[in-house]
Write a protein that holds these residues in place. Structure first.
Motif, PDB file in Angstrom:
ATOM      1  N   LEU A  51     -10.357   8.923   2.083  1.00  0.00           N
ATOM      2  CA  LEU A  51     -10.279   8.164   3.332  1.00  0.00           C
ATOM      3  C   LEU A  51      -8.807   8.040   3.702  1.00  0.00           C
ATOM      4  O   LEU A  51      -8.016   7.492   2.940  1.00  0.00           O
ATOM      5  CB  LEU A  51     -10.896   6.770   3.174  1.00  0.00           C
ATOM      6  CG  LEU A  51     -10.611   5.768   4.313  1.00  0.00           C
ATOM      7  CD1 LEU A  51     -11.199   6.266   5.634  1.00  0.00           C
ATOM      8  CD2 LEU A  51     -11.146   4.384   3.966  1.00  0.00           C
ATOM      9  N   ILE A  52      -8.446   8.601   4.851  1.00  0.00           N
ATOM     10  CA  ILE A  52      -7.091   8.442   5.381  1.00  0.00           C
ATOM     11  C   ILE A  52      -7.131   7.262   6.337  1.00  0.00           C
ATOM     12  O   ILE A  52      -7.773   7.325   7.393  1.00  0.00           O
ATOM     13  CB  ILE A  52      -6.620   9.717   6.100  1.00  0.00           C
ATOM     14  CG1 ILE A  52      -6.663  10.914   5.141  1.00  0.00           C
ATOM     15  CG2 ILE A  52      -5.222   9.533   6.658  1.00  0.00           C
ATOM     16  CD1 ILE A  52      -6.319  12.234   5.801  1.00  0.00           C
ATOM     17  N   ARG A  77     -11.087   8.042  -2.984  1.00  0.00           N
ATOM     18  CA  ARG A  77      -9.631   7.910  -2.891  1.00  0.00           C
ATOM     19  C   ARG A  77      -9.268   7.451  -1.485  1.00  0.00           C
ATOM     20  O   ARG A  77      -9.968   7.773  -0.526  1.00  0.00           O
ATOM     21  CB  ARG A  77      -8.929   9.244  -3.189  1.00  0.00           C
ATOM     22  CG  ARG A  77      -9.366   9.914  -4.488  1.00  0.00           C
ATOM     23  CD  ARG A  77      -8.878  11.348  -4.552  1.00  0.00           C
ATOM     24  NE  ARG A  77      -9.426  12.065  -5.689  1.00  0.00           N
ATOM     25  CZ  ARG A  77     -10.590  12.712  -5.666  1.00  0.00           C
ATOM     26  NH1 ARG A  77     -11.311  12.733  -4.557  1.00  0.00           N
ATOM     27  NH2 ARG A  77     -11.018  13.336  -6.743  1.00  0.00           N
ATOM     28  N   VAL A  78      -8.145   6.761  -1.374  1.00  0.00           N
ATOM     29  CA  VAL A  78      -7.654   6.300  -0.077  1.00  0.00           C
ATOM     30  C   VAL A  78      -6.164   6.623   0.028  1.00  0.00           C
ATOM     31  O   VAL A  78      -5.397   6.353  -0.902  1.00  0.00           O
ATOM     32  CB  VAL A  78      -7.871   4.785   0.117  1.00  0.00           C
ATOM     33  CG1 VAL A  78      -7.252   4.328   1.447  1.00  0.00           C
ATOM     34  CG2 VAL A  78      -9.351   4.443   0.075  1.00  0.00           C
ATOM     35  N   PRO A  95      -6.432  -2.239  -3.029  1.00  0.00           N
ATOM     36  CA  PRO A  95      -7.769  -1.811  -3.459  1.00  0.00           C
ATOM     37  C   PRO A  95      -7.662  -0.715  -4.508  1.00  0.00           C
ATOM     38  O   PRO A  95      -6.746   0.110  -4.474  1.00  0.00           O
ATOM     39  CB  PRO A  95      -8.400  -1.291  -2.151  1.00  0.00           C
ATOM     40  CG  PRO A  95      -7.672  -2.012  -1.061  1.00  0.00           C
ATOM     41  CD  PRO A  95      -6.269  -2.177  -1.568  1.00  0.00           C
ATOM     42  N   ASP A  96      -8.592  -0.700  -5.425  1.00  0.00           N
ATOM     43  CA  ASP A  96      -8.522   0.243  -6.548  1.00  0.00           C
ATOM     44  C   ASP A  96      -8.500   1.695  -6.087  1.00  0.00           C
ATOM     45  O   ASP A  96      -7.947   2.555  -6.772  1.00  0.00           O
ATOM     46  CB  ASP A  96      -9.715   0.022  -7.489  1.00  0.00           C
ATOM     47  CG  ASP A  96      -9.626  -1.311  -8.218  1.00  0.00           C
ATOM     48  OD1 ASP A  96      -8.506  -1.844  -8.323  1.00  0.00           O
ATOM     49  OD2 ASP A  96     -10.684  -1.810  -8.660  1.00  0.00           O
ATOM     50  N   ALA A  97      -9.112   1.982  -4.934  1.00  0.00           N
ATOM     51  CA  ALA A  97      -9.216   3.369  -4.487  1.00  0.00           C
ATOM     52  C   ALA A  97      -7.932   3.903  -3.865  1.00  0.00           C
ATOM     53  O   ALA A  97      -7.814   5.114  -3.645  1.00  0.00           O
ATOM     54  CB  ALA A  97     -10.364   3.517  -3.478  1.00  0.00           C
ATOM     55  N   VAL A  98      -6.969   3.043  -3.572  1.00  0.00           N
ATOM     56  CA  VAL A  98      -5.736   3.492  -2.919  1.00  0.00           C
ATOM     57  C   VAL A  98      -4.943   4.371  -3.879  1.00  0.00           C
ATOM     58  O   VAL A  98      -4.617   3.971  -4.988  1.00  0.00           O
ATOM     59  CB  VAL A  98      -4.886   2.289  -2.467  1.00  0.00           C
ATOM     60  CG1 VAL A  98      -3.533   2.776  -1.940  1.00  0.00           C
ATOM     61  CG2 VAL A  98      -5.617   1.503  -1.392  1.00  0.00           C
ATOM     62  N   ARG A  99      -4.625   5.567  -3.423  1.00  0.00           N
ATOM     63  CA  ARG A  99      -3.893   6.526  -4.246  1.00  0.00           C
ATOM     64  C   ARG A  99      -2.520   6.858  -3.673  1.00  0.00           C
ATOM     65  O   ARG A  99      -1.785   7.658  -4.238  1.00  0.00           O
ATOM     66  CB  ARG A  99      -4.702   7.828  -4.390  1.00  0.00           C
ATOM     67  CG  ARG A  99      -6.009   7.656  -5.162  1.00  0.00           C
ATOM     68  CD  ARG A  99      -5.744   7.344  -6.617  1.00  0.00           C
ATOM     69  NE  ARG A  99      -6.957   7.202  -7.374  1.00  0.00           N
ATOM     70  CZ  ARG A  99      -7.568   6.067  -7.616  1.00  0.00           C
ATOM     71  NH1 ARG A  99      -7.043   4.932  -7.146  1.00  0.00           N
ATOM     72  NH2 ARG A  99      -8.680   6.010  -8.316  1.00  0.00           N
TER      73      ARG A  99
END
Length: 272
Positions: A51-52, A77-78, A95-99
């Motif tokens: 997700l962008i 992933r973000v 958030p955990d998904a932020v990469r």
């Protein structure tokens, strides 16, 4: 093929990003999300590979919106595109998904390479590059903050485009120098540098020849010193404070060599 969701609240910027990504040949199917339809998202938008997310000018509201999206859509992933970097961190933590976090004004090459890196399992966060090491083209306001990629997980070295956002070649950072910058102990710096490479805490403890419990204690303490909640935030803050985390790592233990004469003498004794 990867599924990539694009969510940018500004319509013109969203159109530009969509065109840029379509021309970049990013390995995946790009889905342009309409912010107005997010109250009832389509089922096929769930569990996207990436997700962008374009962070709006009101960063606090944007982080809250992203947290809600992560709960509902559960992207793997973000990659966050912020108006300004360093972007203010949310009070509840990333958030955990932020990469990764990039500036919306970054170059198209940097954006494409960052997307490829994140899809490959890496993470990237922005850091201010010292002016003396910036190329002439980066002196303007457009490139005032160049992205530095931090591969926190194993990333193929031949990843296409990854070199486009690689950090400038620099002298390896010593634990003493890094610890001074971050106001932490040298051991805490070593733990952070190894965690930033994607090593699990058990591997960190083995590399530093300390117990797992001690390694966890060092990690928790350095998070408290940096006022962060997890590894991703710790790396983000460390880069913003000028650390590079490019420590060469602990010196591997040298194998013990037994002289041949001693070996022969031992064999003779065992044979007798």
């Amino acid at each position: 093929m990867a599924t990539i969701l694009l969510l940018e609240p500004h319509p013109l910027l969203r159109l530009g990003l969509r065109h840029l990504l379509a021309q970049a040949h990013v390995p995946g199917d790009l889905v342009d999300l309409d912010p107005g339809s997010l109250h009832q998202p389509d089922p096929w938008t769930h569990h996207a590979d990436l997700l962008i997310f374009g962070l709006p000018a009101d960063a606090a509201q944007g982080w809250q919106m992203l947290g809600d999206l992560c709960e509902r859509l559960q992207p793997l992933r973000v990659l966050v595109l912020a108006e300004h970097v360093p972007a203010p961190l949310p009070e509840a933590g990333l958030p955990d998904a932020v990469r990764g976090v990039l500036a919306k004004t970054c170059s198209s090459d940097a954006l494409e390479a960052a997307i490829r890196l994140v899809l490959a399992g890496g993470e990237c966060f922005p850091s201010q590059v010292p002016p003396a090491r910036q190329p002439e083209a980066a002196q303007g306001a457009r490139h005032a903050a160049a992205p530095i990629v931090v591969p926190l997980h194993s990333v193929p070295v031949d990843l296409p485009g990854a070199a486009a956002v690689a950090a400038p070649v620099a002298t390896p950072e010593t634990p003493a120098a890094g610890a001074h910058l971050l106001n932490i102990t040298e051991r805490q710096y070593e733990v952070l540098a190894l965690l930033a490479r994607g090593y699990p805490i058990k591997t960190v403890s083995r590399l530093l020849n300390i117990s797992v419990a001690t390694a966890k204690t060092h990690a928790c303490t350095l998070y408290q010193r940096l006022h962060v909640r997890n590894k991703g935030e710790a790396v983000y803050v460390a880069l913003q404070r000028g650390a590079t985390l490019n420590w060469i790592g602990p010196t591997p233990a040298q194998p013990t060599h037994i002289p041949m004469s001693s070996l022969h003498a031992r064999e003779a004794c065992e044979a007798a």
